[in-house]
Scaffold this motif. Structure first.
Motif, mmCIF file in Angstrom:
data_model
loop_
_atom_site.group_PDB
_atom_site.id
_atom_site.type_symbol
_atom_site.label_atom_id
_atom_site.label_comp_id
_atom_site.label_asym_id
_atom_site.label_seq_id
_atom_site.Cartn_x
_atom_site.Cartn_y
_atom_site.Cartn_z
ATOM 1 N N LEU A 518 18.542 -63.348 32.512
ATOM 2 C CA LEU A 518 19.492 -62.327 32.066
ATOM 3 C C LEU A 518 19.282 -61.007 32.804
ATOM 4 O O LEU A 518 20.255 -60.330 33.174
ATOM 5 C CB LEU A 518 19.359 -62.116 30.562
ATOM 6 C CG LEU A 518 19.879 -63.245 29.664
ATOM 7 C CD1 LEU A 518 19.565 -62.952 28.202
ATOM 8 C CD2 LEU A 518 21.375 -63.448 29.847
ATOM 9 N N ASP A 519 18.035 -60.640 33.021
ATOM 10 C CA ASP A 519 17.770 -59.401 33.754
ATOM 11 C C ASP A 519 18.375 -59.452 35.153
ATOM 12 O O ASP A 519 18.975 -58.474 35.626
ATOM 13 C CB ASP A 519 16.261 -59.157 33.849
ATOM 14 C CG ASP A 519 15.669 -58.714 32.520
ATOM 15 O OD1 ASP A 519 16.427 -58.222 31.679
ATOM 16 O OD2 ASP A 519 14.439 -58.879 32.326
ATOM 17 N N ARG A 520 18.235 -60.580 35.814
ATOM 18 C CA ARG A 520 18.785 -60.701 37.169
ATOM 19 C C ARG A 520 20.305 -60.698 37.157
ATOM 20 O O ARG A 520 20.949 -60.119 38.047
ATOM 21 C CB ARG A 520 18.246 -61.978 37.819
ATOM 22 C CG ARG A 520 16.742 -61.916 38.111
ATOM 23 C CD ARG A 520 16.224 -63.222 38.670
ATOM 24 N NE ARG A 520 14.801 -63.108 39.024
ATOM 25 C CZ ARG A 520 14.060 -64.119 39.474
ATOM 26 N NH1 ARG A 520 14.604 -65.331 39.593
ATOM 27 N NH2 ARG A 520 12.788 -63.930 39.780
ATOM 28 N N LEU A 521 20.920 -61.339 36.156
ATOM 29 C CA LEU A 521 22.378 -61.358 36.078
ATOM 30 C C LEU A 521 22.925 -59.969 35.767
ATOM 31 O O LEU A 521 23.966 -59.565 36.306
ATOM 32 C CB LEU A 521 22.829 -62.348 35.002
ATOM 33 C CG LEU A 521 22.597 -63.835 35.309
ATOM 34 C CD1 LEU A 521 22.975 -64.694 34.114
ATOM 35 C CD2 LEU A 521 23.403 -64.264 36.531
ATOM 36 N N VAL A 522 22.230 -59.230 34.922
ATOM 37 C CA VAL A 522 22.673 -57.873 34.601
ATOM 38 C C VAL A 522 22.527 -56.964 35.811
ATOM 39 O O VAL A 522 23.435 -56.185 36.149
ATOM 40 C CB VAL A 522 21.878 -57.319 33.399
ATOM 41 C CG1 VAL A 522 22.170 -55.833 33.201
ATOM 42 C CG2 VAL A 522 22.224 -58.089 32.132
ATOM 43 N N GLU A 523 21.378 -57.047 36.476
ATOM 44 C CA GLU A 523 21.152 -56.203 37.646
ATOM 45 C C GLU A 523 22.117 -56.536 38.780
ATOM 46 O O GLU A 523 22.496 -55.652 39.556
ATOM 47 C CB GLU A 523 19.710 -56.377 38.132
ATOM 48 C CG GLU A 523 18.672 -55.803 37.161
ATOM 49 C CD GLU A 523 17.254 -56.170 37.561
ATOM 50 O OE1 GLU A 523 17.098 -56.872 38.581
ATOM 51 O OE2 GLU A 523 16.316 -55.762 36.851
ATOM 52 N N GLY A 524 22.543 -57.792 38.865
ATOM 53 C CA GLY A 524 23.503 -58.192 39.888
ATOM 54 C C GLY A 524 24.946 -57.876 39.529
ATOM 55 O O GLY A 524 25.845 -58.091 40.350
ATOM 56 N N GLY A 525 25.195 -57.385 38.318
ATOM 57 C CA GLY A 525 26.542 -57.025 37.914
ATOM 58 C C GLY A 525 27.388 -58.195 37.436
ATOM 59 O O GLY A 525 28.594 -58.032 37.230
ATOM 60 N N PHE A 526 26.777 -59.365 37.239
ATOM 61 C CA PHE A 526 27.559 -60.536 36.839
ATOM 62 C C PHE A 526 28.104 -60.386 35.416
ATOM 63 O O PHE A 526 29.268 -60.712 35.151
ATOM 64 C CB PHE A 526 26.697 -61.793 36.943
ATOM 65 C CG PHE A 526 26.433 -62.223 38.355
ATOM 66 C CD1 PHE A 526 27.339 -63.008 39.047
ATOM 67 C CD2 PHE A 526 25.274 -61.824 39.007
ATOM 68 C CE1 PHE A 526 27.094 -63.392 40.351
ATOM 69 C CE2 PHE A 526 25.020 -62.214 40.323
ATOM 70 C CZ PHE A 526 25.936 -63.007 40.995
ATOM 71 N N THR A 527 27.276 -59.928 34.487
ATOM 72 C CA THR A 527 27.739 -59.816 33.106
ATOM 73 C C THR A 527 28.869 -58.797 32.979
ATOM 74 O O THR A 527 29.844 -59.017 32.254
ATOM 75 C CB THR A 527 26.577 -59.428 32.187
ATOM 76 O OG1 THR A 527 25.988 -58.197 32.655
ATOM 77 C CG2 THR A 527 25.509 -60.506 32.183
ATOM 78 N N GLU A 528 28.751 -57.688 33.688
ATOM 79 C CA GLU A 528 29.798 -56.679 33.633
ATOM 80 C C GLU A 528 31.113 -57.224 34.191
ATOM 81 O O GLU A 528 32.198 -56.974 33.649
ATOM 82 C CB GLU A 528 29.369 -55.442 34.425
ATOM 83 C CG GLU A 528 30.292 -54.249 34.286
ATOM 84 C CD GLU A 528 30.282 -53.666 32.895
ATOM 85 O OE1 GLU A 528 31.312 -53.106 32.484
ATOM 86 O OE2 GLU A 528 29.245 -53.773 32.216
#
Length: 583
Positions: A518-528
């Motif tokens: 989740l940290d990597r997905l958030v930092e990569g902007g995927f969740t946004e």
């Protein structure tokens, strides 16, 4: 940098005649010094039969520890969930299993780092015991045949497509007899296509299961998580109850969280708000987005047509006009009085005007032509000023009236919780949201609980004018407006803005690996990006500005016309009756 393993010389009580139990303890201390975090307290369990081994461990590992003998009474003040490093001295596997059972009952953190010391125990059975207790980060130190063959073991999870734990994996000899770091790697990073079970339910725009594949902001994110874990995804809906999950009157969990609580699912993904009850009962992942919980009610009630006739004037203007017409009435009464008759003789004018002052003033106000003018300059000046005043008022009024009649004007809408309480409407939502008002008795005691499956039907009823205020997810309400073209009012004041998380059972071993993803997905902007695509917060019903005017918009005009006819007929009847009476 690893600490030197030649720590035996520091022992005070022992020289060359070191027993097997002491040797096991010495090697456990070496691993603890190099792999435990010294800032945290370490819990050490032992029994009296291996007291010398414990003494050797304590003389080498000179950090903060809590020593417990057997299954001692663990009180709430000890804060078991804050301890994440454990050393267990066991005489045999039965002793170790009893200790682990007691720790699970007392809710110690099974995801912490464990060192388990046992003399001449079966490592394969030991690994099965650890897996049954969901203990992954463990080093099992065993002396199978005396003091010269001390071996350390650990194990892997889902290391192949058989989806079973691996056989005991021996540690390097240097990790036991000298020192090394990194004996607690992050596990459950690659599931080798093994299955993970996720509990969720239909919740547009976050999750849609109509096609069998999760779709939506959470659905797409779930597919990314499964791919990152190299896992086979299985999605289930709540087996007992529905929706996010809450406690029933008997204290049992319902909904999606019940699947996690009863080990039917690995985690729950429902975009549920964090409440105190949920926080205490479950382990939460790192947050990957946020949700707004809001109040929703029926659309604004349109003003009656007759009220639109007064819309061009603000309250001060209405009061001033009313005062003006009252003055005209007073003047009309005054010129009919005896006082005016006496005064008119002094100023040499007619005692009574030829026409009705009130009626004549109203005809001028309505813009009708004046049939006669006063002969006196003073009265003529007053007459012309009144005519000019009526002309200006009438012009401004007619200019604004067309917009007031065409616009869809409404009664004031709810802006905050106080407006809701003042309205007297019933209100409520899913029981979990009630927790946010535990300090507000007026809301908490009058809350009407509904099931999550009733929310869509409630929104439809609200769009049709139902007098109720519903607490729900703001994005879901906006999605309803966009998809169904329903017209519901979202109160601007939010109930709460809550982080969006995954819900795990307490001390689930999957939390750490899921948090990393989740940290990597958030930092990569995927969740946004996913939430922007599926759960945009700018959904609004489009209005047609070129819509033709209808009968209802001019209802007030017809009401005035009908009222004028009725008054005229009544006056005519009175005149006829009075004439017959006079004759």
């Amino acid at each position: 940098m690893p600490i030197d393993g030649e720590l035996n010389d520091d022992l005070i009580l022992f020289n060359k005649n070191i027993t097997a139990a002491q040797n096991l303890a010495i090697n456990a201390a070496k691993i603890a010094l190099n792999n435990f975090e010294w800032r945290y307290v370490t819990m050490v369990f032992h029994n009296s039969s291996i007291l010398l081994g414990l003494t050797a461990f304590m003389q080498i590992y000179r950090k903060s520890v809590i020593v417990g003998k057997g299954t001692f009474l663990h009180g709430k003040e000890s804060s078991a969930d804050r301890i994440s490093q454990f050393v267990i001295f066991g005489s045999d596997l039965v002793d170790i299993m009893c200790t682990l059972d007691w720790m699970r009952k007392r809710e110690f953190d099974n995801t912490g780092k464990f060192i388990v010391i046992c003399n001449n125990c079966d490592e394969r059975k030991a690994m099965d015991i650890f897996w049954n207790h969901k203990i992954l980060n463990v080093v099992f130190i065993n002396d199978s045949s005396g003091t010269s063959s001390i071996i350390g073991f650990t194990y892997s999870i889902y290391d192949n497509q058989k989806c079973e734990i691996s056989p005991p994996e021996p540690l390097l000899d240097s990790c036991i007899h000298n020192s090394c770091m990194g004996v607690y790697p992050l596990k459950l990073r690659n599931l080798h296509k093994c299955q993970i079970i996720v509990s969720t339910f239909e919740q547009v725009p976050f999750m849609s299961l109509k096609t069998g594949t999760p779709i939506g902001a959470d659905g797409d994110l779930l597919l990314l998580i499964a791919e990152a874990l190299n896992a086979t995804l299985k999605v289930m809906t709540p087996h007992r109850g529905a929706g996010w999950g809450q406690l029933d009157k008997d204290g049992n969990w319902l909904g999606s969280l019940a699947d996690v609580y009863h080990d039917l699912a690995n985690f729950s993904m429902t975009s549920a708000a964090i409440t105190l009850t949920r926080f205490k009962a479950f382990h939460l992942s790192t947050d990957y987005h946020s949700i707004n919980m809001a109040w929703v009610t029926h659309p604004a009630i349109p003003l009656p047509g007759w009220q639109k006739l007064l819309r061009p004037f603000q309250m001060k203007a209405r009061i001033s006009l009313a005062v003006t017409f009252v003055l005209i009435i007073l003047v009309a009464v005054f010129v009919k009085s005896n006082l005016w008759a006496k005064l008119s003789k002094r100023i040499n004018t007619s005692a009574r005007p030829q026409t009705c002052v009130l009626f004549y003033s109203w005809t001028i106000c309505m813009g009708m032509p004046a049939t006669s003018l006063p002969s006196k300059p003073t009265f003529l000046t007053m007459f012309l000023l009144w005519m000019f005043y009526c002309f200006m008022i009438r012009t401004f009024y007619q200019t604004s009236l067309i917009h007031a009649m065409k616009d869809n004007l409404n009664y004031p809408e709810f802006e905050n919780l106080q407006d809701i309480l003042n309205s007297g409407y019933p209100f409520g939502g899913v029981p979990a949201l009630k927790d946010f008002y535990i300090d507000d008795p007026e809301v908490y005691n009058n809350w009407k609980s509904i099931n999550s499956t009733e929310i869509n039907d409630m929104m439809v009823s609200l769009s049709r004018g139902m007098k109720y205020v519903l607490a729900m997810n703001k994005v879901t309400a906006q999605s309803f407006i966009l998809k169904h073209y329903g017209d519901i009012h979202i109160v601007p004041q939010m109930i709460v803005t809550s982080p969006t998380v995954l819900y795990f059972k307490k001390f689930s071993p999957m939390v750490q690996s899921l948090n990393l993803i989740l940290d990597r997905l958030v930092e990569g902007g995927f969740t946004e990006k996913l939430y922007k695509n599926h759960a945009s917060t700018h959904a609004r019903k489009k209005t047609d500005s070129t819509a033709p005017m209808n009968f209802e918009q001019y209802m007030g005009c017809y009401v005035v016309l009908a009222a004028g006819w009725i008054v005229s007929i009544l006056v005519f009847i009175c005149e006829v009756y009075c004439y017959k009476f006079s004759v």
